[in-house]
Scaffold this active site. Structure first.
Site, short mmCIF file in Angstrom:
data_model
loop_
_atom_site.label_atom_id
_atom_site.label_comp_id
_atom_site.label_asym_id
_atom_site.label_seq_id
_atom_site.Cartn_x
_atom_site.Cartn_y
_atom_site.Cartn_z
N TYR A 118 0.80 -1.23 0.00
CA TYR A 118 0.00 0.00 0.00
C TYR A 118 0.83 1.28 0.00
CZ TYR A 118 0.66 -0.54 5.12
OH TYR A 118 1.19 -0.70 6.38
N HIS A 262 -5.65 -12.40 9.63
CA HIS A 262 -5.79 -12.33 11.09
C HIS A 262 -7.06 -13.04 11.58
CE1 HIS A 262 -2.29 -9.81 11.31
NE2 HIS A 262 -2.84 -8.84 10.61
N ASP A 313 3.91 -11.11 8.11
CA ASP A 313 3.26 -9.81 8.28
C ASP A 313 4.26 -8.69 8.52
OD1 ASP A 313 1.45 -7.79 8.70
OD2 ASP A 313 0.41 -8.72 10.37
ZN LIG Z 1 -0.90 -6.77 7.51
#
Ligand SMILES: [Zn+2]
Length: 438
Positions: A118, A262, A313
């Site tokens: 992102y 998650h 992550d």
């Molecule tokens: Zn993440």
């Protein structure tokens, strides 16, 4: 053509002995059990496993490792430190950091990464001359490090539910879902890069834009952060009158091509929805430990029919064997019992399950037709000596990885990456990344 021979290898039916793997043009063309090693075979040590999938990565977060523990706080205060880093990274610094981060992953046995990307634009949200220069940096980084990448280009349009992007978040944003889709359409796939899509979360994409993004992602992997924090659930319930899972389901954003990340704070109804839609769930145990997120109901999700995977992550630890083992260890802590998920379940989520989430259902298998990706894990180290090879996933870690082959090319041998000293690469890249934030 190359032939590999191993005393033990993890095949789709489980562990097999005396296995010869034949590779031609980057794919396995034959797998023979009970074969004697022959001259010319590349003999591999220990147990040979399929390549690991690191299904959820934010490469630049690697620069935060070991720099956030003196401040306590919460997920939300940790995020402020991440934003400070995100505010100033240049395309060159991003490339160096991602290359070193991916090289560390390959050392740990990762042959495919899902990069939840992102950090798109220059400061203030101004597009670069090439609006995908940051994505191209990730392509180059993955190619140099020698692993496959599924670029999960992320729609990140709001700073919270009904809140505008602010400060460093402006770098993440495209004007709207159509602008995001137009930019992503210009990213070309290649032999080792798959173009996927992501919805950052129900916090960061307006309700009306969710169907647009889901439609644009048709035929490719779509990933989305889901219920990592209770606050997200509270905000969704307060604004939409529904859980984040229900919001995504109603928008048509769940299904076999979708992977949620998650899924910590999900209700039994959410679990049933994720299972019945055959949605993937990527668990990130070391991140969930580090940020105090909580424990996802992995066994319930698995039993309901959701496909599990793991990711490092924010890279507080780059050890995918440990991530997979931790899924079972979290179940033991939460349920006060052992053996909820079997070593075989854990191997599946580490390999075939993750590769399927990344858009390659043939990946993560030692079988004819699969990409010729493999990981040889030593069984004679202080950590692994004496263990049953079939239970290695609960014993071994990244330091036990000896050899990594991706698409028939050796990237790690004798525990060393062909690029050289990965620690030095990381140190230099992380120093340079923080240098620019001063
Ligand atoms: Zn993440």
């Amino acid at each position: 053509m190359t032939t590999y021979w191993a005393a033990h290898a993890w095949l789709p039916d489980g562990l097999a002995d005396d296995v010869r793997l034949t590779e031609t043009a980057g794919r396995f063309t034959a797998v023979t059990v009970g074969a004697r090693a022959e001259e010319g075979d590349h003999r591999l040590p220990g147990v040979v496993l399929p390549g690991f999938a690191n299904t959820h990565s934010h490469a630049f977060h690697r620069a935060l490792r070991g720099r956030t523990h003196d401040r306590g706080g919460t997920f939300w205060t940790w995020r402020e430190q991440m934003y400070a880093l995100a505010a100033t990274l240049t395309p060159d610094a991003y490339l160096d950091l991602a290359r070193a981060t991916y090289a560390e992953m390959v050392l740990a046995g990762v042959t495919a990464v899902g990069e939840f990307h992102y950090l798109h634009h220059a400061a203030g949200g101004t597009p670069y001359d090439d609006p995908n220069v940051m994505a191209e940096a990730l392509r180059t980084a993955a190619r140099d490090a020698g692993l496959r990448i599924t670029l999960l280009d992320t729609a990140y349009l709001t700073g919270g539910i009904d809140a505008p992007l602010q400060g460093p978040q402006l770098r993440f944003g495209d004007h709207d879902a159509d602008a995001w889709a137009a930019r992503v359409a210009a990213i070309r796939p290649d032999d080792t890069l798959t173009v996927g899509a992501a919805i950052h979360s129900v916090r960061a994409v307006p309700l009306d834009d969710l169907p647009t993004i889901a439609a644009h992602a048709t035929g490719r992997p779509l990933h989305v952060h889901l219920s990592e924090q209770r606050l997200e659930n509270e905000q969704a319930l307060g604004t939409f009158g529904a859980s984040p899972t229900r919001v995504l389901a109603d928008a048509g954003a769940l299904g076999p091509a979708t992977t949620t990340v998650h899924a910590v704070h999900v209700t039994p109804e959410d679990v049933a929805t994720l299972g019945s839609t055959r949605t993937g769930v990527c668990l990130c145990p070391s991140t969930e430990q580090d940020l105090g997120d909580g424990i996802a109901p992995a066994a319930a999700l698995h039993a309901a029919g959701a496909r599990l995977a793991v990711g490092s992550d924010q890279h507080v630890r780059t050890d995918l064997l440990a991530e997979a083992g931790s899924v079972e260890l979290h179940e033991r802590l939460a349920g006060e019992t052992r053996g909820v998920l079997t070593p075989r379940d854990l191997m599946t989520l580490l390999t075939a399950g993750g590769h399927t989430c990344l858009g390659d259902p043939t990946g993560g298998r030692l079988a004819p037709g699969a990409p010729a990706d493999l990981v040889a894990v030593r069984t004679d180290t202080p950590r692994t000596a004496g263990a049953d090879p079939a239970q290695l996933v609960l014993v071994a870690g990244s330091a036990d990885v000896d050899t990594v082959v991706v698409g028939g090319v050796v990237r790690v041998e004798g525990g060393r990456h062909v690029l050289g000293d990965v620690g030095a690469m990381l140190g230099a890249a992380i120093r340079a990344a923080w240098e620019t934030t001063r």
